[in-house]
Design an enzyme around this catalytic site. Sequence first.
Site, PDB file in Angstrom:
ATOM      1  N   GLY A  29      32.131  17.925   8.694  1.00  0.00           N
ATOM      2  CA  GLY A  29      31.325  17.435   9.943  1.00  0.00           C
ATOM      3  C   GLY A  29      29.901  17.457   9.354  1.00  0.00           C
ATOM      4  O   GLY A  29      29.667  17.419   8.073  1.00  0.00           O
ATOM      5  N   CYS A  30      28.904  17.556  10.361  1.00  0.00           N
ATOM      6  CA  CYS A  30      27.514  17.285   9.828  1.00  0.00           C
ATOM      7  C   CYS A  30      27.309  18.597   8.993  1.00  0.00           C
ATOM      8  O   CYS A  30      27.712  19.644   9.003  1.00  0.00           O
ATOM      9  CB  CYS A  30      26.731  17.622  11.165  1.00  0.00           C
ATOM     10  SG  CYS A  30      24.830  17.886  10.731  1.00  0.00           S
ATOM     11  N   PHE A  31      26.835  18.348   7.569  1.00  0.00           N
ATOM     12  CA  PHE A  31      26.385  19.457   6.732  1.00  0.00           C
ATOM     13  C   PHE A  31      25.525  20.518   6.901  1.00  0.00           C
ATOM     14  O   PHE A  31      25.621  21.442   6.118  1.00  0.00           O
ATOM     15  CB  PHE A  31      26.296  18.589   5.240  1.00  0.00           C
ATOM     16  CG  PHE A  31      25.357  17.510   5.134  1.00  0.00           C
ATOM     17  CD1 PHE A  31      24.067  17.557   5.969  1.00  0.00           C
ATOM     18  CD2 PHE A  31      25.325  16.625   4.147  1.00  0.00           C
ATOM     19  CE1 PHE A  31      23.055  16.751   5.738  1.00  0.00           C
ATOM     20  CE2 PHE A  31      24.440  15.474   3.988  1.00  0.00           C
ATOM     21  CZ  PHE A  31      23.226  15.711   4.878  1.00  0.00           C
ATOM     22  N   TRP A  32      24.890  20.479   7.844  1.00  0.00           N
ATOM     23  CA  TRP A  32      23.817  21.361   8.143  1.00  0.00           C
ATOM     24  C   TRP A  32      24.266  22.688   8.509  1.00  0.00           C
ATOM     25  O   TRP A  32      24.042  23.928   7.743  1.00  0.00           O
ATOM     26  CB  TRP A  32      22.868  21.266   9.168  1.00  0.00           C
ATOM     27  CG  TRP A  32      22.025  19.993   8.997  1.00  0.00           C
ATOM     28  CD1 TRP A  32      21.456  19.348   8.170  1.00  0.00           C
ATOM     29  CD2 TRP A  32      21.357  19.118  10.315  1.00  0.00           C
ATOM     30  NE1 TRP A  32      20.692  18.138   8.545  1.00  0.00           N
ATOM     31  CE2 TRP A  32      20.838  18.137   9.757  1.00  0.00           C
ATOM     32  CE3 TRP A  32      21.586  19.289  11.644  1.00  0.00           C
ATOM     33  CZ2 TRP A  32      20.084  17.181  10.712  1.00  0.00           C
ATOM     34  CZ3 TRP A  32      20.779  18.390  12.511  1.00  0.00           C
ATOM     35  CH2 TRP A  32      20.157  17.434  12.036  1.00  0.00           C
ATOM     36  N   PRO A  34      27.782  24.024   7.702  1.00  0.00           N
ATOM     37  CA  PRO A  34      28.629  24.452   6.612  1.00  0.00           C
ATOM     38  C   PRO A  34      27.523  25.231   5.659  1.00  0.00           C
ATOM     39  O   PRO A  34      27.957  26.071   5.054  1.00  0.00           O
ATOM     40  CB  PRO A  34      29.353  23.273   6.343  1.00  0.00           C
ATOM     41  CG  PRO A  34      29.286  22.232   7.058  1.00  0.00           C
ATOM     42  CD  PRO A  34      28.369  22.520   8.062  1.00  0.00           C
TER      43      PRO A  34
END
Length: 226
Positions: A29-32, A34
């Site tokens: 999902g949105c990489f922020w 993780p």
Amino acid sequence: MNNQSNIEDSVSALSFSQDKVHTATLGMGCFWSPEALFGHLPGIIRTRVGYAGGTSTSPTYHQMGDHTETVECDFDPIIISFEEILDVFWSNHNPVNINDYRGRQYRSLLLYHNKLQQVTIQHVIQKRQKLGMGVPETEVSPFCGFTLAEDRHQKYYLKRYPNAMEKLTLLYPVQDDLLSSTLAARLNGLAKGYTNLEHIIKEINQWTMSLSHREMMIDLVKQIRW
Ligand code: MHO
């Protein structure tokens, strides 16, 4: 020697032998988030976010083509194994691609870097299946390149705290060094609420730096106003 070069010396003292550094590339999902999640874990040496898994050339946030938002983690397999990283991966997102949401931008994706990673992925999928967790809709493919995302996406949560960035700039005057530091990875995890100062200080005390260097780093971290 002036104070500035003392500080820079101490930072480069935190070194990892290159043959111990492995890399994992994961889409969830949105990489922020993780990046903050993996960044807080001992054994993760550095993190970065970018685009991978597709075929189009020079992807950017606004022209991602068939690529996926991914986080890349360099890690020390003696401290954290690839299997442990996979457990964190599957425990922290829902690997179902509902109606192909946003095409391939938010796919659950694992890009293995070698045979051992490929085999470990299959092993963990079977382990989870035996535990009644089903088979995840995670795409598993060989790694074939990673394009670093724009600066504003790197250490996204840490950047919400200008005082933290200011203090870190004293340690790492070069922005790329700051963003790829282990300390920034941990503090990005802290900014998102995955860890706390006490844990980070305990860990810094175990890093292979001289006592005075560790004390200097800990002093600086304690001065950050969140
Ligand atoms: N939070 C944004 C996504 C940003 S991300 C880097 C949104 O909800 O559109 O994909």
